[in-house]
Design a protein around this motif. Sequence first.
Motif, PDB file in Angstrom:
ATOM      1  N   PRO A  64      77.552  16.388   8.342  1.00  0.00           N
ATOM      2  CA  PRO A  64      76.164  16.822   8.491  1.00  0.00           C
ATOM      3  C   PRO A  64      75.849  18.095   7.708  1.00  0.00           C
ATOM      4  O   PRO A  64      74.679  18.383   7.464  1.00  0.00           O
ATOM      5  N   TRP A  82      72.952  22.747  10.284  1.00  0.00           N
ATOM      6  CA  TRP A  82      72.581  22.252  11.611  1.00  0.00           C
ATOM      7  C   TRP A  82      72.208  23.417  12.528  1.00  0.00           C
ATOM      8  O   TRP A  82      72.937  24.404  12.621  1.00  0.00           O
ATOM      9  N   THR A  88      74.427  16.577  16.413  1.00  0.00           N
ATOM     10  CA  THR A  88      74.192  15.939  15.119  1.00  0.00           C
ATOM     11  C   THR A  88      74.082  14.422  15.208  1.00  0.00           C
ATOM     12  O   THR A  88      73.481  13.795  14.338  1.00  0.00           O
ATOM     13  N   GLU A  90      68.590  13.398   8.184  1.00  0.00           N
ATOM     14  CA  GLU A  90      68.528  14.726   8.790  1.00  0.00           C
ATOM     15  C   GLU A  90      67.079  15.208   8.918  1.00  0.00           C
ATOM     16  O   GLU A  90      66.286  15.086   7.976  1.00  0.00           O
TER      17      GLU A  90
END
Length: 251
Positions: free
Chosen positions: A129, A152, A159, A209
């Motif tokens: 991520p 993040w 995530t 994302e």
Amino acid sequence: MKRLLQLAFALLLTSTLAYAQSQPPPPQPEPKPGKKQKPAPENIEWLWQYTPTAEAKDGRENDLVQDLRFRPLLDQYLTAPQSFWGTPIDGRPRTLATTALDHLSVPDKVLADENRYLSISGCVVHFCPARGLLWVDLNGAHHLVVFAATDWIKEGKPTGDPGAEYTLWVFPNQPLSIASGPTPHPPPALLHAIARWSAQPLAGSGIVENITHAILVDPDGTPHEVLPSALGVVPPKSTEPEAAAPLKPRN
């Protein structure tokens, strides 16, 4: 007599050399006012060999990262201070060049656009991520090199949840401006590359994302919070799982 003449000549030659060595070097001519020395051109055309081919449709990012010229390139162009990634060592954050290498360690793609721009992408080992993008403009004497990374936001959702939020960090090696002003805006080719890269789903999950914050950092380290859309980010279509269709009443 001949012997005396040879000795006299040798003594004269020695005295002349000693005098010449004792004198200061002649002054160098002053450069003409208003005329600057041209810097040596930067040659990073070697990156092009890792772009897509018939055998490697996504390029050869793994080979590129292992090229002995790659790390010096990062050291040369990525010099801004950063504080978003990594544990400080002796009270100092990791360098931007090391941060970029971390975010490109797991290979993804090396893409070419308009026979001029390169987009090199990857992610962090054991934590994909955290994704990275290195964008390079191969034209001109001084190349524009931009490193972008997603970070993040740990205070939010995990995530694995489509609603997890991320901050986009963007580090150009030359000043860019989002607001109107004398400095240049981000090139459309850069915005296109960020849009394509940020819309790519995470491997193995299909989750895009959810970038809700963006920070553009000047080469001297000055951060500017901007809208993600100003850097080309398009929000995912949905961050929530689709609701199940209501049951129809039985007749």
